[in-house]
Scaffold this motif. Sequence first.
Motif, PDB file in Angstrom:
ATOM      1  N   ASN A  11     -14.622  14.877  14.268  1.00 52.59           N
ATOM      2  CA  ASN A  11     -13.876  14.625  13.040  1.00 52.59           C
ATOM      3  C   ASN A  11     -14.496  13.511  12.213  1.00 52.59           C
ATOM      4  N   ALA A  12     -14.026  13.403  10.944  1.00 50.79           N
ATOM      5  CA  ALA A  12     -14.548  12.400  10.010  1.00 50.79           C
ATOM      6  C   ALA A  12     -13.399  11.547   9.484  1.00 50.79           C
ATOM      7  N   ALA A  13     -13.728  10.317   9.119  1.00 55.07           N
ATOM      8  CA  ALA A  13     -12.734   9.417   8.543  1.00 55.07           C
ATOM      9  C   ALA A  13     -13.443   8.382   7.677  1.00 55.07           C
ATOM     10  N   THR A  14     -12.661   7.753   6.818  1.00 60.51           N
ATOM     11  CA  THR A  14     -13.155   6.660   5.987  1.00 60.51           C
ATOM     12  C   THR A  14     -12.326   5.423   6.287  1.00 60.51           C
ATOM     13  N   VAL A  15     -12.994   4.284   6.503  1.00 61.73           N
ATOM     14  CA  VAL A  15     -12.287   3.039   6.719  1.00 61.73           C
ATOM     15  C   VAL A  15     -12.631   2.085   5.578  1.00 61.73           C
ATOM     16  N   PHE A  16     -11.608   1.459   5.011  1.00 67.59           N
ATOM     17  CA  PHE A  16     -11.768   0.478   3.941  1.00 67.59           C
ATOM     18  C   PHE A  16     -11.541  -0.913   4.517  1.00 67.59           C
ATOM     19  N   LEU A  17     -12.545  -1.759   4.389  1.00 67.78           N
ATOM     20  CA  LEU A  17     -12.430  -3.153   4.791  1.00 67.78           C
ATOM     21  C   LEU A  17     -12.107  -3.944   3.537  1.00 67.78           C
ATOM     22  N   THR A  18     -10.908  -4.497   3.472  1.00 62.47           N
ATOM     23  CA  THR A  18     -10.475  -5.132   2.237  1.00 62.47           C
ATOM     24  C   THR A  18      -9.429  -6.188   2.552  1.00 62.47           C
ATOM     25  N   ARG A  19      -8.704  -6.594   1.531  1.00 63.52           N
ATOM     26  CA  ARG A  19      -7.596  -7.522   1.702  1.00 63.52           C
ATOM     27  C   ARG A  19      -6.347  -6.894   1.093  1.00 63.52           C
ATOM     28  N   VAL A  20      -5.237  -7.093   1.728  1.00 63.09           N
ATOM     29  CA  VAL A  20      -3.942  -6.680   1.203  1.00 63.09           C
ATOM     30  C   VAL A  20      -3.109  -7.936   1.041  1.00 63.09           C
ATOM     31  N   ALA A  21      -2.819  -8.283  -0.215  1.00 63.25           N
ATOM     32  CA  ALA A  21      -2.081  -9.522  -0.507  1.00 63.25           C
ATOM     33  C   ALA A  21      -2.720 -10.718   0.183  1.00 63.25           C
ATOM     34  N   GLY A  22      -4.053 -10.760   0.203  1.00 62.65           N
ATOM     35  CA  GLY A  22      -4.786 -11.889   0.755  1.00 62.65           C
ATOM     36  C   GLY A  22      -5.159 -11.776   2.216  1.00 62.65           C
ATOM     37  N   ALA A  23      -4.590 -10.833   2.955  1.00 60.89           N
ATOM     38  CA  ALA A  23      -4.847 -10.722   4.394  1.00 60.89           C
ATOM     39  C   ALA A  23      -5.935  -9.687   4.675  1.00 60.89           C
ATOM     40  N   PRO A  70       0.821  -1.217   0.000  1.00 58.95           N
ATOM     41  CA  PRO A  70       0.000   0.000   0.000  1.00 58.95           C
ATOM     42  C   PRO A  70       0.852   1.263   0.000  1.00 58.95           C
ATOM     43  N   GLY A  71       0.461   2.204  -0.853  1.00 66.38           N
ATOM     44  CA  GLY A  71       1.113   3.500  -0.898  1.00 66.38           C
ATOM     45  C   GLY A  71       0.330   4.526  -0.098  1.00 66.38           C
ATOM     46  N   ARG A  72       0.642   5.760  -0.310  1.00 59.04           N
ATOM     47  CA  ARG A  72       0.000   6.826   0.452  1.00 59.04           C
ATOM     48  C   ARG A  72      -1.448   7.024   0.036  1.00 59.04           C
ATOM     49  N   TYR A  73      -1.758   6.686  -1.217  1.00 63.85           N
ATOM     50  CA  TYR A  73      -3.106   6.955  -1.734  1.00 63.85           C
ATOM     51  C   TYR A  73      -3.794   5.662  -2.175  1.00 63.85           C
ATOM     52  N   TYR A  80      -8.258   8.653  -2.104  1.00 67.56           N
ATOM     53  CA  TYR A  80      -8.245   8.824  -0.659  1.00 67.56           C
ATOM     54  C   TYR A  80      -6.796   8.805  -0.171  1.00 67.56           C
ATOM     55  N   GLU A  81      -6.494   9.662   0.799  1.00 63.51           N
ATOM     56  CA  GLU A  81      -5.191   9.626   1.440  1.00 63.51           C
ATOM     57  C   GLU A  81      -5.279   8.692   2.642  1.00 63.51           C
ATOM     58  N   ILE A  82      -4.405   7.698   2.676  1.00 61.00           N
ATOM     59  CA  ILE A  82      -4.427   6.694   3.737  1.00 61.00           C
ATOM     60  C   ILE A  82      -3.474   7.105   4.857  1.00 61.00           C
ATOM     61  N   THR A  83      -4.008   7.156   6.066  1.00 54.35           N
ATOM     62  CA  THR A  83      -3.194   7.565   7.228  1.00 54.35           C
ATOM     63  C   THR A  83      -2.804   6.394   8.108  1.00 54.35           C
ATOM     64  N   ASP A  84      -3.587   5.308   8.085  1.00 54.95           N
ATOM     65  CA  ASP A  84      -3.325   4.177   8.968  1.00 54.95           C
ATOM     66  C   ASP A  84      -3.672   2.865   8.271  1.00 54.95           C
ATOM     67  N   ARG A  85      -2.919   1.854   8.611  1.00 50.84           N
ATOM     68  CA  ARG A  85      -3.166   0.505   8.089  1.00 50.84           C
ATOM     69  C   ARG A  85      -3.003  -0.481   9.229  1.00 50.84           C
ATOM     70  N   MET A  86      -3.940  -1.417   9.370  1.00 53.02           N
ATOM     71  CA  MET A  86      -3.853  -2.412  10.433  1.00 53.02           C
ATOM     72  C   MET A  86      -4.610  -3.666  10.025  1.00 53.02           C
ATOM     73  N   PRO A  87      -4.231  -4.819  10.585  1.00 51.76           N
ATOM     74  CA  PRO A  87      -5.029  -6.037  10.355  1.00 51.76           C
ATOM     75  C   PRO A  87      -6.442  -5.827  10.880  1.00 51.76           C
ATOM     76  N   PHE A  88      -7.371  -6.584  10.344  1.00 50.81           N
ATOM     77  CA  PHE A  88      -8.752  -6.423  10.783  1.00 50.81           C
ATOM     78  C   PHE A  88      -8.861  -6.719  12.271  1.00 50.81           C
ATOM     79  N   ASN A  89      -9.265  -5.692  13.036  1.00 48.96           N
ATOM     80  CA  ASN A  89      -9.398  -5.818  14.485  1.00 48.96           C
ATOM     81  C   ASN A  89     -10.319  -4.701  14.964  1.00 48.96           C
ATOM     82  N   VAL A  90     -11.514  -5.065  15.360  1.00 47.75           N
ATOM     83  CA  VAL A  90     -12.516  -4.069  15.736  1.00 47.75           C
ATOM     84  C   VAL A  90     -12.069  -3.259  16.947  1.00 47.75           C
ATOM     85  N   LYS A  91     -11.471  -3.906  17.946  1.00 48.62           N
ATOM     86  CA  LYS A  91     -11.046  -3.183  19.148  1.00 48.62           C
ATOM     87  C   LYS A  91      -9.979  -2.146  18.826  1.00 48.62           C
ATOM     88  N   ARG A  92      -9.021  -2.511  17.989  1.00 43.45           N
ATOM     89  CA  ARG A  92      -7.969  -1.567  17.617  1.00 43.45           C
ATOM     90  C   ARG A  92      -8.549  -0.394  16.827  1.00 43.45           C
TER      91      ARG A  92
END
Length: 422
Positions: free
Chosen positions: A400-412, A301-304, A351-363
Motif C-alpha cells: 500500500n501507499a500513503a503520504t505523511v505530512f511533517l508540519t505543525r498544528v497550532a505550534g505543535a 484539522p479537518g478531514r482534508y 489529500y484525505e487525512i486518515t490519522d493525526r499524531m504528535p511527531f513520533n517516529v516509532k508510532r
Amino acid sequence: MVPDPRSHRPRAPAPTPHRTPTVHRLAHNGAVNDLDALLALLTPEGRALLDEVRDTDPARELAVATRLRREHPAALVSAALGQARLRQRAAAKFGAGDAGRMFFTPNGVEQSTRASVAAYRASRLADLGVTSVADLCCGIGGDAVALARAGIRVLAVDRDPATAAAARANAEALGLDELIEVREADVTEVDTNGYDAVFVDPARRGGRGRIFDPEAYSPPLSWAVQAARTAPRAAALKVAPGIPHEAVPADAEAEWISDGGDVKEAVLWFGTAPGAVRATLLPGPRTLLGTGLPDPEVRTPGRYLYEPDGAVVRSHLVAEVAARVGGGLLDATIAYVTADELLPTPYATAYEITDRMPFNVKRLKALLRERGVGTLTVKKRGSAVEPEELRKKVRPQGPNAATVFLTRVAGAPTMLIGHPAR
C-alpha cells in the motif's frame, strides 16, 4: 500574510544601499575560448560533427572522442561533445526538437527560461498589443525566440560575446532571424526608443552562487525598474521567485509562475495593473488574482488537507485558496489549508487525512507496518526533518501507499497521514 513555510531555509539578506550599475550579465562569464568553440561549431565541419555526436552516450564519450580526433582537431571534437551534452540538458527546458538545433553555453542552459514559461509571457505581451520588444540581458535567446514566435519584433542584447553569438545562432537555427536582431552591448547603453516594450532578465548568479539582494542583480533591479517605466506600452522584469514583497514597486503588478508544480520565476509587470498580485500555474494557464483577503484563521484539522501550489504560497495568496475550499490554517505560519469538505481547486492539491499524531517516529513506523505501507511520500512544511532520513528510519514495507505530512498544528510538531483525495 502567510510566511514562506520552508522556515528551515536561510532568509534572503536585507537589501543593501543602491550601487552604481557598472557590470552587467557577468553570470554568463563567457570566455574567448567559449566564443572560439562556438564559432568553430558554426562551420560546415563543426555542424557535421555536431550531427555525428548528437546521441552520444556519456559512457562512450571517451571512446568516441578518441576515434573522432583521428580526423578532426581535438578542440573541435571537445567542443562538439560538450555542446551535445548541453543540448541533452536543455531538452528539459526547450524540448528535444528545439534543443537539438540550438547552441548553448553552460550558464546559458542554467539561466535560460523554460520554453513554456517564455511562451506564456510572450503571449501576455502580445495580448497587450505589443509588437516590438527590447530584450535586455537576452542570454542565449530563449525569451527572444518565444517573443518572435508570438509575432513580436525583438532587439536581443547581451554583453557577453559568446552568449550573444549563441543567441544569434539560435535565431538563425530556428528560422527567426528576420524578427530577432542580436546586439552585443552593455544594456545600460542601448537606446530602446522605437520599441514599445522592454523585457529585462538580470543575472541573479555570481561567483558565489545565487544572489538574493535585488540591488546586487546585474543590472540592479532599480535600474531595470527605471528602464521599464520608460517603455511606451508595457514592460516585464524577470526576478527571483523569492523576491521580498516589500521590494516590489507600488506601480508594478507582481506575478509568480509555476510550471508543473515547480515555481520558476516572478515577473514584475508595468503598464498592466499596478499593485495587483497573481499566481499563474502552467500548463493552462490558470491564474489566481489576489483580492486582499486577510490571513485565514487557524482551526483544528479537518478531514482534508490542501497543499497550495508553490506560486500561490510565494504570492501570499493562500487566503484566496482557503476561501475557495472553506478552510483555515493548521498553523498561523504554515501554508497548509485544512477543511471538512472536498472542493477541488487547481491551485492546491487535496489529500484525505486518515490519522493525526504528535511527531513520533516509532508510532509512525508501527502505524505504517499495520497498514502495509511500502510506498511512502513524505512532505514537510515547518519541520527540520529530512524526508529521506525519515524513510530510512521507518523502513516502509508492503503493497500500500500513503503520504505523511511533517508540519505543525497550532505550534505543535505533528504528523498527518493520508492519501491524495479522490
